[in-house]
Design an enzyme around this catalytic site. Structure first.
Site, PDB file in Angstrom:
ATOM      1  N   TYR A 124       0.820  -1.207   0.000  1.00  0.00           N
ATOM      2  CA  TYR A 124       0.000   0.000   0.000  1.00  0.00           C
ATOM      3  C   TYR A 124       0.865   1.273   0.000  1.00  0.00           C
ATOM      4  CZ  TYR A 124      -4.550   2.266   0.644  1.00  0.00           C
ATOM      5  OH  TYR A 124      -5.694   2.997   0.468  1.00  0.00           O
ATOM      6  N   GLU A 131       2.343   6.354  -7.175  1.00  0.00           N
ATOM      7  CA  GLU A 131       1.342   7.263  -7.728  1.00  0.00           C
ATOM      8  C   GLU A 131       1.753   8.725  -7.533  1.00  0.00           C
ATOM      9  OE1 GLU A 131      -2.489   6.246  -6.111  1.00  0.00           O
ATOM     10  OE2 GLU A 131      -2.157   4.104  -6.454  1.00  0.00           O
TER      11      GLU A 131
END
Length: 202
Positions: A124, A131
């Site tokens: 995660y 990103e």
């Protein structure tokens, strides 16, 4: 997602580089990630017992990354950060769908369950880093071209600057990421610790 993972590995073995990988797998990626919108519907109608809000945020952010960042700004498609979030997404989804599949078959191997609620601890944050770094890499191109921006004067009398919008998106990760991450940690404690309690009762 397994198809996507195999395609990525095959590309790297054949080419020996990550350059061109996104362009090679983008059709498959766009197909699977766009149809992930169905997951939000599945959560809403109760087919999958997961938070609609959490799923909605995750799916929409990924679709945004695919279509409005990686697809639209070709200059950043060879960035290492793009490959980072692609690898993270692929491993995450293969693990998650394996969990759902075996669960529906009422034959869930412990390793799949363990992977579902442990891999995210590393994946995660790595995915979020990929990103954010990709959006950051896109900023100079967005500022230079003025893409997706609306300048005044115009007939709508409205202005929109995609460059500053992306900066806001980046800052939105600050409050959203901890909420989603701790949500998964709570699920992990409930599922894995619940299993330990059952074993003790037996």
């Amino acid at each position: 997602w397994l198809v996507l993972g195999i395609a990525m590995v095959r590309f790297y073995i054949q080419k020996g580089t990550h350059r061109g990988l996104f362009r090679s797998v983008q059709k498959t990626l766009k197909f699977f990630q766009t149809f992930a919108l169905l997951e939000v519907i599945h959560c809403a109608v109760g087919i999958v017992r997961t938070s609609v809000l959490v799923t909605g945020v995750q799916v929409s952010s990924r679709i945004f990354m695919v279509w409005f960042i990686a697809h639209s700004i070709k200059q950043i498609q060879n960035e290492e950060s793009v490959i980072l979030f692609l690898v993270v997404w692929t491993v995450t989804e293969i693990t998650r769908y394996s969990f759902y599949t075996f669960n529906l078959l009422n034959h869930l191997p412990y390793f799949i369950k363990w992977a579902r609620y442990n891999f995210f601890i590393v994946l995660y944050p790595a995915g979020v880093a990929g990103e954010l770094l990709t959006i950051y890499a896109a900023l100079p191109y967005v500022k230079k071209t003025g893409m997706f921006s609306l300048r005044l004067p115009n007939k709508y009398n409205v202005s929109f600057d995609y460059y500053y919008f992306l900066i806001i998106v980046m800052f939105s990760y600050v409050p959203l990421f901890p909420q989603l991450y701790f949500h998964m940690l709570r699920q992990r404690r409930r599922v894995l610790h619940g299993e330990v309690i059952v074993e003790k009762d037996d």
